[in-house]
Scaffold this motif. Sequence first.
Motif, PDB file in Angstrom:
ATOM      1  N   ALA A   1       0.837  -1.206   0.000  1.00  0.00           N
ATOM      2  CA  ALA A   1       0.000   0.000   0.000  1.00  0.00           C
ATOM      3  C   ALA A   1       0.868   1.250   0.000  1.00  0.00           C
ATOM      4  N   MET A   2       1.927   1.235   0.764  1.00  0.00           N
ATOM      5  CA  MET A   2       2.825   2.388   0.796  1.00  0.00           C
ATOM      6  C   MET A   2       3.436   2.631  -0.578  1.00  0.00           C
ATOM      7  N   ARG A   3       3.786   1.570  -1.286  1.00  0.00           N
ATOM      8  CA  ARG A   3       4.355   1.741  -2.631  1.00  0.00           C
ATOM      9  C   ARG A   3       3.324   2.302  -3.608  1.00  0.00           C
ATOM     10  N   ARG A   4       2.055   1.910  -3.439  1.00  0.00           N
ATOM     11  CA  ARG A   4       1.017   2.445  -4.334  1.00  0.00           C
ATOM     12  C   ARG A   4       0.753   3.924  -4.067  1.00  0.00           C
ATOM     13  N   VAL A   5       0.724   4.287  -2.797  1.00  0.00           N
ATOM     14  CA  VAL A   5       0.378   5.657  -2.426  1.00  0.00           C
ATOM     15  C   VAL A   5       1.557   6.604  -2.645  1.00  0.00           C
ATOM     16  N   VAL A   6       2.773   6.109  -2.404  1.00  0.00           N
ATOM     17  CA  VAL A   6       3.981   6.927  -2.587  1.00  0.00           C
ATOM     18  C   VAL A   6       4.892   6.203  -3.575  1.00  0.00           C
ATOM     19  N   PRO A   7       4.516   6.136  -4.860  1.00  0.00           N
ATOM     20  CA  PRO A   7       5.258   5.303  -5.822  1.00  0.00           C
ATOM     21  C   PRO A   7       6.700   5.729  -6.027  1.00  0.00           C
ATOM     22  N   ARG A   8       6.993   7.017  -5.833  1.00  0.00           N
ATOM     23  CA  ARG A   8       8.358   7.494  -6.055  1.00  0.00           C
ATOM     24  C   ARG A   8       9.124   7.664  -4.741  1.00  0.00           C
ATOM     25  N   GLY A   9       8.530   7.152  -3.678  1.00  0.00           N
ATOM     26  CA  GLY A   9       9.190   7.291  -2.384  1.00  0.00           C
ATOM     27  C   GLY A   9      10.410   6.396  -2.240  1.00  0.00           C
ATOM     28  N   GLU A  10      11.333   6.857  -1.429  1.00  0.00           N
ATOM     29  CA  GLU A  10      12.546   6.080  -1.124  1.00  0.00           C
ATOM     30  C   GLU A  10      12.275   5.248   0.131  1.00  0.00           C
ATOM     31  N   MET A  11      11.983   3.945  -0.069  1.00  0.00           N
ATOM     32  CA  MET A  11      11.623   3.093   1.052  1.00  0.00           C
ATOM     33  C   MET A  11      12.876   2.668   1.809  1.00  0.00           C
ATOM     34  N   ILE A  12      12.827   2.809   3.103  1.00  0.00           N
ATOM     35  CA  ILE A  12      13.957   2.468   3.957  1.00  0.00           C
ATOM     36  C   ILE A  12      13.675   1.109   4.590  1.00  0.00           C
ATOM     37  N   GLU A  13      14.373   0.090   4.177  1.00  0.00           N
ATOM     38  CA  GLU A  13      14.161  -1.265   4.674  1.00  0.00           C
ATOM     39  C   GLU A  13      15.040  -1.500   5.898  1.00  0.00           C
ATOM     40  N   LEU A  14      14.414  -1.799   6.997  1.00  0.00           N
ATOM     41  CA  LEU A  14      15.133  -2.106   8.230  1.00  0.00           C
ATOM     42  C   LEU A  14      14.897  -3.564   8.590  1.00  0.00           C
TER      43      LEU A  14
ATOM     44  N   ARG B   1      -5.006   8.679   2.095  1.00  0.00           N
ATOM     45  CA  ARG B   1      -5.109   7.731   0.980  1.00  0.00           C
ATOM     46  C   ARG B   1      -4.564   6.367   1.378  1.00  0.00           C
ATOM     47  N   LEU B   2      -3.520   6.355   2.191  1.00  0.00           N
ATOM     48  CA  LEU B   2      -2.967   5.086   2.663  1.00  0.00           C
ATOM     49  C   LEU B   2      -3.994   4.351   3.530  1.00  0.00           C
ATOM     50  N   CYS B   3      -4.676   5.077   4.414  1.00  0.00           N
ATOM     51  CA  CYS B   3      -5.719   4.467   5.248  1.00  0.00           C
ATOM     52  C   CYS B   3      -6.832   3.881   4.382  1.00  0.00           C
ATOM     53  N   ALA B   4      -7.265   4.639   3.365  1.00  0.00           N
ATOM     54  CA  ALA B   4      -8.337   4.160   2.488  1.00  0.00           C
ATOM     55  C   ALA B   4      -7.915   2.913   1.738  1.00  0.00           C
ATOM     56  N   ASP B   5      -6.671   2.863   1.313  1.00  0.00           N
ATOM     57  CA  ASP B   5      -6.149   1.678   0.621  1.00  0.00           C
ATOM     58  C   ASP B   5      -6.160   0.467   1.549  1.00  0.00           C
ATOM     59  N   LEU B   6      -5.670   0.637   2.758  1.00  0.00           N
ATOM     60  CA  LEU B   6      -5.585  -0.487   3.703  1.00  0.00           C
ATOM     61  C   LEU B   6      -6.969  -0.965   4.124  1.00  0.00           C
ATOM     62  N   GLY B   7      -7.936  -0.054   4.204  1.00  0.00           N
ATOM     63  CA  GLY B   7      -9.272  -0.425   4.651  1.00  0.00           C
ATOM     64  C   GLY B   7     -10.205  -0.865   3.542  1.00  0.00           C
ATOM     65  N   SER B   8      -9.693  -0.958   2.312  1.00  0.00           N
ATOM     66  CA  SER B   8     -10.563  -1.257   1.175  1.00  0.00           C
ATOM     67  C   SER B   8     -11.021  -2.706   1.149  1.00  0.00           C
TER      68      SER B   8
ATOM     69  N   GLY C   1      -9.410 -16.934   9.378  1.00  0.00           N
ATOM     70  CA  GLY C   1     -10.507 -16.023   9.094  1.00  0.00           C
ATOM     71  C   GLY C   1     -10.005 -14.695   8.570  1.00  0.00           C
ATOM     72  N   PRO C   2     -10.923 -13.793   8.221  1.00  0.00           N
ATOM     73  CA  PRO C   2     -10.528 -12.486   7.684  1.00  0.00           C
ATOM     74  C   PRO C   2     -10.143 -11.521   8.801  1.00  0.00           C
ATOM     75  N   PHE C   3      -9.304 -10.556   8.439  1.00  0.00           N
ATOM     76  CA  PHE C   3      -8.961  -9.496   9.390  1.00  0.00           C
ATOM     77  C   PHE C   3      -8.558  -8.251   8.613  1.00  0.00           C
ATOM     78  N   TYR C   4      -8.601  -7.123   9.326  1.00  0.00           N
ATOM     79  CA  TYR C   4      -8.191  -5.840   8.766  1.00  0.00           C
ATOM     80  C   TYR C   4      -6.995  -5.299   9.540  1.00  0.00           C
ATOM     81  N   ILE C   5      -6.226  -4.472   8.852  1.00  0.00           N
ATOM     82  CA  ILE C   5      -5.147  -3.715   9.480  1.00  0.00           C
ATOM     83  C   ILE C   5      -5.723  -2.443  10.087  1.00  0.00           C
ATOM     84  N   VAL C   6      -5.329  -2.143  11.324  1.00  0.00           N
ATOM     85  CA  VAL C   6      -5.600  -0.836  11.921  1.00  0.00           C
ATOM     86  C   VAL C   6      -4.291  -0.044  11.841  1.00  0.00           C
ATOM     87  N   PRO C   7      -4.197   0.945  10.961  1.00  0.00           N
ATOM     88  CA  PRO C   7      -2.911   1.630  10.774  1.00  0.00           C
ATOM     89  C   PRO C   7      -2.615   2.625  11.887  1.00  0.00           C
ATOM     90  N   SER C   8      -1.352   2.876  12.066  1.00  0.00           N
ATOM     91  CA  SER C   8      -0.881   3.965  12.920  1.00  0.00           C
ATOM     92  C   SER C   8       0.225   4.655  12.151  1.00  0.00           C
TER      93      SER C   8
END
Length: 411
Positions: free
Chosen positions: A37-50, A72-79, A87-94
């Motif tokens: 989701a982060m890559r979709r919302v910020v496609p040109r972002g520099e992702m820092i992998e830790l 937009r990130l929240c809307a993507d995750l909650g879609s 069973g199914p579950f949703y992410i609660v973002p922070s």
Amino acid sequence: MRPPALYLVASIANLQAIELAFGHEARAAALGRLRAAMRRVVPRGEMIELENAEAIQVVAHGRSAAGPLLDRLCADLGSRPIMSEIGPFYIVPSLGAAEIGVGDVEMARMNARNQIAALPLVSGRSEISRYREDMRQCASLLENIDRGGAALVWQSVVSPEHESRLLYFEGLLRLCGEDGELRACEAGIRALERVGLAPELDRRMMALVLDHLEADPVIRLGVNISASSASLHRYGKFATWCDLLSRLARHPDLARRLVIEITETAEIPSLDEAGEFISRMQDLGCLVAIDDFGAGRASVMQTAALLADIIKIDGGFIRDAMQDERRRATFEHLVGLARSLAPAVVVEGVETAGQAELARQAGAQWLQGYHFGRPSLTRALSAPPEARTIWALGNFRDWFHPLPKAAHAGR
């Protein structure tokens, strides 16, 4: 000059609960969904992998504001839910965000990470079982809404003096059963509140009611949101309601015809944030109502601090008031108290002519209940011509008598 940039941090507030309730593979799937989701919302972002990170960190270059990106990130995750073997579950973002100053990446990272919070831990077999069931109900309700398997029915708020004089119609969510019957969905709503996903429902309902307002140029409508959604920062600083604020700012005619009802079946997470939310909505032209007064979770002092436009008294009080003089006196006192806290008071749950007369004598300006008609799909569309004429000509805020400015400001 170096172009502006944001340091974004996204974590999963319910990651521990997901792992305990749905397993280690579900935990990995949740982090994978967050990363995608982060890559979709910020496609040109520099992702820092830790290594072993439980948060996704991105440096976003350009002039994008943090709030809309996070919204937009929240809307993507909650879609849609994530499906696991259990069973199914949703992410609660922070989420957190901070501007990066020249040579100040580490300070921005710290500021963004300091905005991250986790939900209370889930422990014990019974809590884990309840969490799974709550997530199942959340997925069922939200997917029904997204597939068109739910509808809003409308109930009028009327004057005790003239029933054709309508303040607005409240929208009530119903699920469409296989037999065509419309059913209440309180269990699913309570489940969403318990797991921290109430904003997902409220975002959908707010958009639906605004669509109805766009389709009818004069009608006045109300929408319920959970007290836990009454914040501009529910998932992170200014990471909630950005789309709503933008839509209302672009279309002030919609805001002027919208009543936001804050229910009190959940705790208000922050009185300051709720007050900020209400003030922002009022600045845009909306009216804000506090629902379930007297039976909800907010104290009188908290209700007074919120400076709402409308207070709706829980229907249990009018029913009790018909039993004896003591409970009638309690009801009359409650109406008087409510009138000292907000410009307009609605008594809910009015089912008989006797109850309507009692509420009128107690000083309630507006009434709602089965005595004036059961909620229906078409009730809002069939408002009497005289009501629609007045709506078209009048200012919504002229429908009730506001407190003097000095008194209202000094509450």
